[in-house]
Write a protein that holds these residues in place. Structure first.
Motif, mmCIF file in Angstrom:
data_model
loop_
_atom_site.group_PDB
_atom_site.id
_atom_site.type_symbol
_atom_site.label_atom_id
_atom_site.label_comp_id
_atom_site.label_asym_id
_atom_site.label_seq_id
_atom_site.Cartn_x
_atom_site.Cartn_y
_atom_site.Cartn_z
ATOM 1 N N PHE A 38 49.307 20.520 18.384
ATOM 2 C CA PHE A 38 50.621 20.055 18.826
ATOM 3 C C PHE A 38 50.986 20.628 20.190
ATOM 4 N N LEU A 39 50.582 21.858 20.460
ATOM 5 C CA LEU A 39 50.939 22.528 21.706
ATOM 6 C C LEU A 39 50.060 22.057 22.861
ATOM 7 N N LYS A 40 50.691 21.903 24.014
ATOM 8 C CA LYS A 40 49.972 21.518 25.224
ATOM 9 C C LYS A 40 50.219 22.592 26.277
ATOM 10 N N LYS A 41 49.178 22.935 27.038
ATOM 11 C CA LYS A 41 49.299 23.898 28.123
ATOM 12 C C LYS A 41 49.180 23.164 29.454
ATOM 13 N N ARG A 42 49.805 23.735 30.464
ATOM 14 C CA ARG A 42 49.660 23.182 31.801
ATOM 15 C C ARG A 42 48.238 23.412 32.277
ATOM 16 N N GLY A 43 47.739 22.483 33.059
ATOM 17 C CA GLY A 43 46.404 22.631 33.616
ATOM 18 C C GLY A 43 45.817 21.281 33.957
ATOM 19 N N HIS A 44 44.612 21.304 34.434
ATOM 20 C CA HIS A 44 43.910 20.086 34.820
ATOM 21 C C HIS A 44 42.737 19.852 33.886
ATOM 22 N N ILE A 45 42.774 18.723 33.222
ATOM 23 C CA ILE A 45 41.653 18.329 32.382
ATOM 24 C C ILE A 45 40.605 17.695 33.282
ATOM 25 N N VAL A 46 39.378 18.149 33.131
ATOM 26 C CA VAL A 46 38.272 17.645 33.934
ATOM 27 C C VAL A 46 37.329 16.870 33.020
ATOM 28 N N ILE A 47 36.972 15.677 33.476
ATOM 29 C CA ILE A 47 35.982 14.852 32.773
ATOM 30 C C ILE A 47 34.784 14.713 33.702
ATOM 31 N N GLU A 48 33.613 15.017 33.181
ATOM 32 C CA GLU A 48 32.386 14.909 33.972
ATOM 33 C C GLU A 48 31.445 13.937 33.275
ATOM 34 N N PHE A 49 31.057 12.884 33.996
ATOM 35 C CA PHE A 49 30.076 11.950 33.468
ATOM 36 C C PHE A 49 28.697 12.481 33.810
ATOM 37 N N LEU A 50 27.832 12.519 32.815
ATOM 38 C CA LEU A 50 26.521 13.140 32.949
ATOM 39 C C LEU A 50 25.446 12.091 33.225
ATOM 40 N N ASP A 51 24.230 12.571 33.496
ATOM 41 C CA ASP A 51 23.113 11.654 33.722
ATOM 42 C C ASP A 51 22.898 10.782 32.488
ATOM 43 N N ALA A 52 22.574 9.531 32.743
ATOM 44 C CA ALA A 52 22.351 8.574 31.654
ATOM 45 C C ALA A 52 21.134 8.970 30.832
ATOM 46 N N THR A 74 29.903 20.881 28.923
ATOM 47 C CA THR A 74 31.226 21.265 28.425
ATOM 48 C C THR A 74 31.424 22.771 28.550
ATOM 49 N N ALA A 75 30.398 23.552 28.214
ATOM 50 C CA ALA A 75 30.504 25.006 28.330
ATOM 51 C C ALA A 75 30.797 25.416 29.770
ATOM 52 N N LYS A 76 30.166 24.757 30.718
ATOM 53 C CA LYS A 76 30.394 25.056 32.133
ATOM 54 C C LYS A 76 31.838 24.723 32.517
ATOM 55 N N LEU A 77 32.328 23.565 32.095
ATOM 56 C CA LEU A 77 33.703 23.174 32.407
ATOM 57 C C LEU A 77 34.713 24.121 31.767
ATOM 58 N N VAL A 78 34.439 24.569 30.570
ATOM 59 C CA VAL A 78 35.350 25.486 29.878
ATOM 60 C C VAL A 78 35.389 26.835 30.602
ATOM 61 N N LEU A 79 34.235 27.344 31.031
ATOM 62 C CA LEU A 79 34.214 28.602 31.783
ATOM 63 C C LEU A 79 35.016 28.490 33.075
ATOM 64 N N GLU A 80 34.812 27.393 33.791
ATOM 65 C CA GLU A 80 35.556 27.174 35.031
ATOM 66 C C GLU A 80 37.052 27.055 34.741
ATOM 67 N N GLY A 81 37.399 26.328 33.697
ATOM 68 C CA GLY A 81 38.800 26.151 33.334
ATOM 69 C C GLY A 81 39.460 27.449 32.923
ATOM 70 N N ARG A 82 38.752 28.273 32.167
ATOM 71 C CA ARG A 82 39.306 29.573 31.763
ATOM 72 C C ARG A 82 39.561 30.463 32.975
ATOM 73 N N ALA A 83 38.652 30.428 33.944
ATOM 74 C CA ALA A 83 38.838 31.225 35.162
ATOM 75 C C ALA A 83 40.083 30.758 35.911
ATOM 76 N N LEU A 84 40.293 29.449 35.982
ATOM 77 C CA LEU A 84 41.489 28.919 36.652
ATOM 78 C C LEU A 84 42.754 29.278 35.885
ATOM 79 N N LEU A 85 42.704 29.190 34.572
ATOM 80 C CA LEU A 85 43.874 29.556 33.763
ATOM 81 C C LEU A 85 44.225 31.028 33.970
ATOM 82 N N LYS A 86 43.219 31.881 33.986
ATOM 83 C CA LYS A 86 43.451 33.312 34.174
ATOM 84 C C LYS A 86 44.051 33.569 35.553
ATOM 85 N N ARG A 87 43.504 32.904 36.564
ATOM 86 C CA ARG A 87 44.013 33.065 37.928
ATOM 87 C C ARG A 87 45.457 32.574 38.021
ATOM 88 N N ASP A 88 45.733 31.390 37.478
ATOM 89 C CA ASP A 88 47.082 30.826 37.526
ATOM 90 C C ASP A 88 48.068 31.706 36.776
#
Length: 98
Positions: A38-52, A74-88
Motif C-alpha cells: 500500500f505504501l509508496k516511496k518517492r523515487g524513480h522507477i527504472v525499466i530496462e529492456f534486455l537483449d532478446a 534487476t539486482a543491478k537496478l536495485v543496487l543503483e536505486g538503493r544508492a540513490l535513495l540513501k543519497r537522497d
C-alpha cells in the motif's frame, strides 16, 4: 515484488514463448524499492529492456536464460536505486537539520 524475494517465474511464460515462436525481450525494473504494498516511496522507477532471447529454444534453456538475465539486471537496478535513495535521504536529512 520486494527486492530480495525469491523469483517465481511461471511455466506459462515458456508455453507462450513456444506457441508464438518469436523472440522474447525480457525486462528488469526496480519498482520494488518504491512500491511496497500500500505504501509508496518517492523515487524513480527504472525499466530496462534486455537483449532478446531468440525463438526456438528448449523450455529449460529459455527459462534459465529468462531468469538469469532478468534477475541479474534487476539486482543491478536495485543496487543503483538503493544508492540513490540513501543519497537522497542524506541530502534531505541534512537540509532539515540546517
Amino acid at each position: 515484488m520486494k527486492p530480495g524475494t525469491p523469483p517465481d517465474y511461471k511455466p506459462r511464460v515458456a508455453g507462450l514463448y513456444a506457441q508464438l515462436g518469436v523472440a522474447c525481450v525480457p525486462g528488469a525494473l526496480n519498482s520494488g524499492l518504491f512500491w511496497t504494498g500500500f505504501l509508496k516511496k518517492r523515487g524513480h522507477i527504472v525499466i530496462e529492456f534486455l537483449d532478446a532471447i531468440p525463438a526456438g529454444l528448449k523450455r529449460a534453456e529459455f527459462m534459465r536464460l529468462l531468469q538469469d538475465r532478468t534477475e541479474s539486471a534487476t539486482a543491478k537496478l536495485v543496487l543503483e536505486g538503493r544508492a540513490l535513495l540513501k543519497r537522497d535521504w542524506s541530502q534531505e536529512h541534512y537540509k532539515n537539520i540546517s
